[in-house]
Design a protein around this motif. Structure first.
Motif, PDB file in Angstrom:
ATOM      1  N   PRO A  55       0.827  -1.213   0.000  1.00 31.59           N
ATOM      2  CA  PRO A  55       0.000   0.000   0.000  1.00 31.59           C
ATOM      3  C   PRO A  55       0.858   1.258   0.000  1.00 31.59           C
ATOM      4  N   VAL A  56       0.374   2.296  -0.653  1.00 27.66           N
ATOM      5  CA  VAL A  56       1.098   3.568  -0.683  1.00 27.66           C
ATOM      6  C   VAL A  56       1.145   4.184   0.704  1.00 27.66           C
ATOM      7  N   ARG A  57       0.035   4.075   1.424  1.00 29.27           N
ATOM      8  CA  ARG A  57      -0.040   4.615   2.785  1.00 29.27           C
ATOM      9  C   ARG A  57      -0.040   3.474   3.805  1.00 29.27           C
ATOM     10  N   ALA A  58       0.596   3.722   4.935  1.00 31.28           N
ATOM     11  CA  ALA A  58       0.565   2.768   6.039  1.00 31.28           C
ATOM     12  C   ALA A  58      -0.446   3.266   7.056  1.00 31.28           C
ATOM     13  N   ASP A  59      -1.646   2.701   7.016  1.00 31.99           N
ATOM     14  CA  ASP A  59      -2.720   3.119   7.921  1.00 31.99           C
ATOM     15  C   ASP A  59      -3.432   1.864   8.412  1.00 31.99           C
ATOM     16  N   THR A  62      -7.398   1.739   8.468  1.00 31.11           N
ATOM     17  CA  THR A  62      -8.237   1.826   7.270  1.00 31.11           C
ATOM     18  C   THR A  62      -7.689   0.931   6.172  1.00 31.11           C
ATOM     19  N   GLN A  64      -6.391  -0.288   2.742  1.00 36.50           N
ATOM     20  CA  GLN A  64      -5.716   0.524   1.743  1.00 36.50           C
ATOM     21  C   GLN A  64      -5.770  -0.125   0.357  1.00 36.50           C
TER      22      GLN A  64
END
Length: 255
Positions: A55-59, A62, A64
């Motif tokens: 994933p581009v974001r590490a969240d 939520t 991704q």
């Protein structure tokens, strides 16, 4: 009176370094349209290769967006595509007793409830010095339930469109092996060498009858996906890009 023998600081640190087990870092990559991207995980299944992008974001709170890529090892039937690309949402990992299940859901959030997932191990893991790579157990997708090949102590594991490539590296010499998708015998070559510089990590093997096998793993800023090159003398016989691969190097080294 008792005397204590005190090692000089430099020697003491050297002894500790020798006693400490070598730690490794594992990185995985997926070929998306000729461009290499970091992979969350990939799977060398019996009849296909599957990979999910990082994933581009590490969240963790939520799910991704990720891309799932699938390559069939056999010639596709009329109803199948040789290569399939689909978008999913990668959820929060659910660790259990030695297992981690990371859910995959459709972009609209449906398909949950544990129907689709990536199964990895938190025991056979690169975080433990006893293992060079983290074991990926299986991918469960809408197409089915697919167990993944795991090769203990491999320094490299990759899949082109025609074969699986394995490299073992004990720090002194490397060994190369292939598993061909069409069922023909693979290759096994010992006595290889590793070449490392800022641009790439490569493993090179030469046979007594003059064949040279070379696995090239370019750092992302210098090139695309890694490649398998085979030549004899001045004639290049094969040049195959890796659809997905993992490399395990000593901590601090970069592929």
């Amino acid at each position: 009176m008792k005397f204590q023998h005190v090692l000089p600081l430099g020697l003491a640190l050297s002894v500790l370094a020798l006693a400490a087990p070598q730690r490794y870092e594992m990185r995985s990559y997926v070929n998306v349209g000729g461009k290499v991207q970091s992979a969350f995980a990939w799977c060398d299944a019996p009849d296909r290769v599957l990979a999910v992008t990082q994933p581009v974001r590490a969240d963790p709170a939520t799910p991704q967006p990720v891309t799932l890529r699938r390559w069939l090892k056999r010639p596709p039937r009329e109803a199948d595509a040789a290569v399939l690309t689909a978008t999913y949402l990668l959820g929060t990992p659910d660790p259990g007793a030695g297992n981690i299940y990371t859910p995959l859901t459709f972009p609209d959030g449906t398909g949950g409830g544990g129907r689709f997932y990536i199964h990895t191990s938190n025991v056979e893991s690169v975080n433990d010095p006893a293992y060079r790579m983290t074991r990926v157990g299986r991918f469960r997708t809408p197409e089915g339930n697919f167990p993944c090949r795991y090769v203990p102590q491999a320094a490299f594991l990759g899949a082109t469109s025609k074969r699986t490539v394995i490299v073992w590296d004990n720090g002194r010499a490397a060994t190369y092996a292939t598993r061909n998708f069409d069922g023909t015998p693979g290759v096994y070559v010992t006595g290889g060498r590793k070449i490392t510089n800022e641009e790439l990590t490569a493993y090179e093997f030469t046979t007594k009858n003059g064949y040279r096998y070379r696995v090239e793993l370019w750092t992302p800023q210098y090139g695309g996906a890694g490649s398998l090159l085979v030549s004899k003398g001045n004639q290049q016989l094969l040049d195959e890009s890796f659809n997905a691969y993992s490399v395990s190097l000593p901590a601090g080294a970069r592929p």
